[in-house]
Scaffold this active site. Sequence first.
Site, PDB file in Angstrom:
ATOM      1  CD  GLU A  38      17.161  31.735 -26.921  1.00 16.33           C
ATOM      2  OE1 GLU A  38      17.881  32.036 -27.885  1.00 16.33           O
ATOM      3  OE2 GLU A  38      17.624  31.453 -25.789  1.00 16.33           O
ATOM      4  CB  THR A  82      22.220  32.876 -27.811  1.00 13.04           C
ATOM      5  OG1 THR A  82      20.949  32.584 -27.247  1.00 13.04           O
ATOM      6  CG2 THR A  82      22.061  33.020 -29.319  1.00 13.04           C
ATOM      7  CG  HIS A 199      15.418  34.392 -23.880  1.00 14.12           C
ATOM      8  ND1 HIS A 199      15.527  34.906 -22.598  1.00 14.12           N
ATOM      9  CD2 HIS A 199      16.682  34.272 -24.346  1.00 14.12           C
ATOM     10  CE1 HIS A 199      16.798  35.078 -22.314  1.00 14.12           C
ATOM     11  NE2 HIS A 199      17.528  34.703 -23.347  1.00 14.12           N
ATOM     12  CG  ASP A 258      19.861  28.653 -27.696  1.00 12.69           C
ATOM     13  OD1 ASP A 258      18.878  28.098 -27.164  1.00 12.69           O
ATOM     14  OD2 ASP A 258      20.121  29.872 -27.542  1.00 12.69           O
ATOM     15  CG  HIS A 259      20.946  27.926 -24.166  1.00 11.67           C
ATOM     16  ND1 HIS A 259      19.859  28.374 -23.464  1.00 11.67           N
ATOM     17  CD2 HIS A 259      21.312  28.953 -24.972  1.00 11.67           C
ATOM     18  CE1 HIS A 259      19.598  29.614 -23.796  1.00 11.67           C
ATOM     19  NE2 HIS A 259      20.453  30.000 -24.729  1.00 11.67           N
TER      20      HIS A 259
HETATM   21  C1  GP9 Z   1      19.146  37.669 -27.896  1.00 14.86           C
HETATM   22  C2  GP9 Z   1      19.199  36.200 -27.856  1.00 14.86           C
HETATM   23  C3  GP9 Z   1      19.302  35.657 -26.443  1.00 14.86           C
HETATM   24  O1  GP9 Z   1      19.546  38.351 -29.032  1.00 14.86           O
HETATM   25  O2  GP9 Z   1      19.936  35.598 -28.835  1.00 14.86           O
HETATM   26  O3  GP9 Z   1      20.531  35.211 -26.023  1.00 14.86           O
HETATM   27  P1  GP9 Z   1      20.708  34.301 -24.696  1.00 14.86           P
HETATM   28  O4  GP9 Z   1      20.243  35.122 -23.527  1.00 14.86           O
HETATM   29  O5  GP9 Z   1      19.864  33.069 -24.851  1.00 14.86           O
HETATM   30  O6  GP9 Z   1      22.143  33.990 -24.654  1.00 14.86           O
HETATM   31 MN    MN Z   2      19.770  31.432 -26.179  1.00 15.27          MN
END
Ligand code: GP9
Ligand code: MN
Length: 436
Positions: A38, A82, A199, A258-259
């Site tokens: 993440e 995500t 996150h 992911d980002h």
């Molecule tokens: C929550 C997670 C976060 O289930 O995958 O998503 P994001 O905010 O990074 O798009």
């Molecule tokens: Mn994410």
Amino acid sequence: DGTDINKVLNYVKTHQVDANPQYYGKAAGKNVIIIHLESFQQFLIDYKYDGQEVTPFLNSLYHDKNTLSFSNFFHEVGQGKTSDAENMLETGTFGLPEGSVFTSLGADNTFQAAPAILQQTDQYTSAVFHGNVGSFWNRNHVYKNLGYDYFFDSSYFNASTSAKIGYGIKDKLLFAESIKYLEQLQQPFYTKFITVTNHMPFLLSDDDSDFIRPTTKDKAVNNYFATAHYLDQAVKEFFQYLDKSGLSKNTLVMIYGDHYGLSDKDNQSLAPLVGKDTSYWTAFDNTQMQRVPFMLHMDGLKGGIKKTYGGEIDVLPTLLHLLGINTSKYAFFGQDLLSSQHQQLVAFRNNNFVTNQYTVLGGSGAKGNVYDNQTGELLIDLTPEQTEILNEDQKKVDNALALSDSLNTKNLLRFYTPAGFTPVNPDNYSYLDQVN
Ligand code: GP9
Ligand code: MN
């Protein structure tokens, strides 16, 4: 209608590249474990803050002789964050210019996605492990259309308050508690672990992280290193399990970020920590920070750090070719990163792009802001050749994004079923009572 899908298929046909014979099928029949890091950015790799390595385990993996690592790999997500990353990796198509494929279309669209392809070609069982509620990003509906056999969401994990932080169960617990489910899966399996602890706003108590945080005026920057450090330890513990259980002998592990975690605004405070003067920090520097890790690790895999410029859209053909699956009949928009013909043109969702030479911002080719990747200089006088190449590249980027949007928004895959592929029926899947 028919002409729309044919435009997509014609594009795909001319755009796809040959697999690399050195790697094609090298992981055929192996289990696949995907670790979704993440908000994890590439700059953390090998980075030290005040003498402390932030991610010692991922660093060792990055340099491992059995890891294929990529140093110029970019995230390509838009507002779907995500879910955009997941969409690109599972379906080989881009996210949308606004919103998220998962949320707006994912419950109804027809997909030809990794879990279904692997099930139908090599009888793979598929599962996702994620410690947030199943409805987040519409996953509980979308995963059925992708062909995921199992989805272990927060209802399958420790529900105590101390087990969770931010978006769900803490990463170390997610991995540890997933093992009892993983061990029940029929092999070969295709599985994905979506972490959450790293996150925004990167909350974590000192009990869970001994990392001594920076003290900039931006809390997100300070905390980011501590949660990234924790995530690194979580991955390390999971690898220890893979080794001990023997799974590492027949499993390909794919790891990606992911980002971004730190925004362009946060980069103002980050700049001095990465050896830059905030007042000289530019849009080029912000773009540099959109690199995320991409690693493929397997016993016996010929590793190395590849400099190819690529992005998330390229992952699916790369992975499937390693597994020995021909991708030519699928409507994927990326190219195998291991192919010598890879185009090295990375499209961002806002039509900006990066090549192995230039970073082009503004979405208007040579008329935009063009930076030299080597020097970071803004180029003012472009040669006619440069102008032509960059305008050509811009056209390619715009065309790819537009065709992907046409495919997704018009649900065109319902008009095209590749030979030998059986469309997924979501009614065949349920994620309730998956264990007895
Ligand atoms: C929550 C997670 C976060 O289930 O995958 O998503 P994001 O905010 O990074 O798009
Ligand atoms: Mn994410």
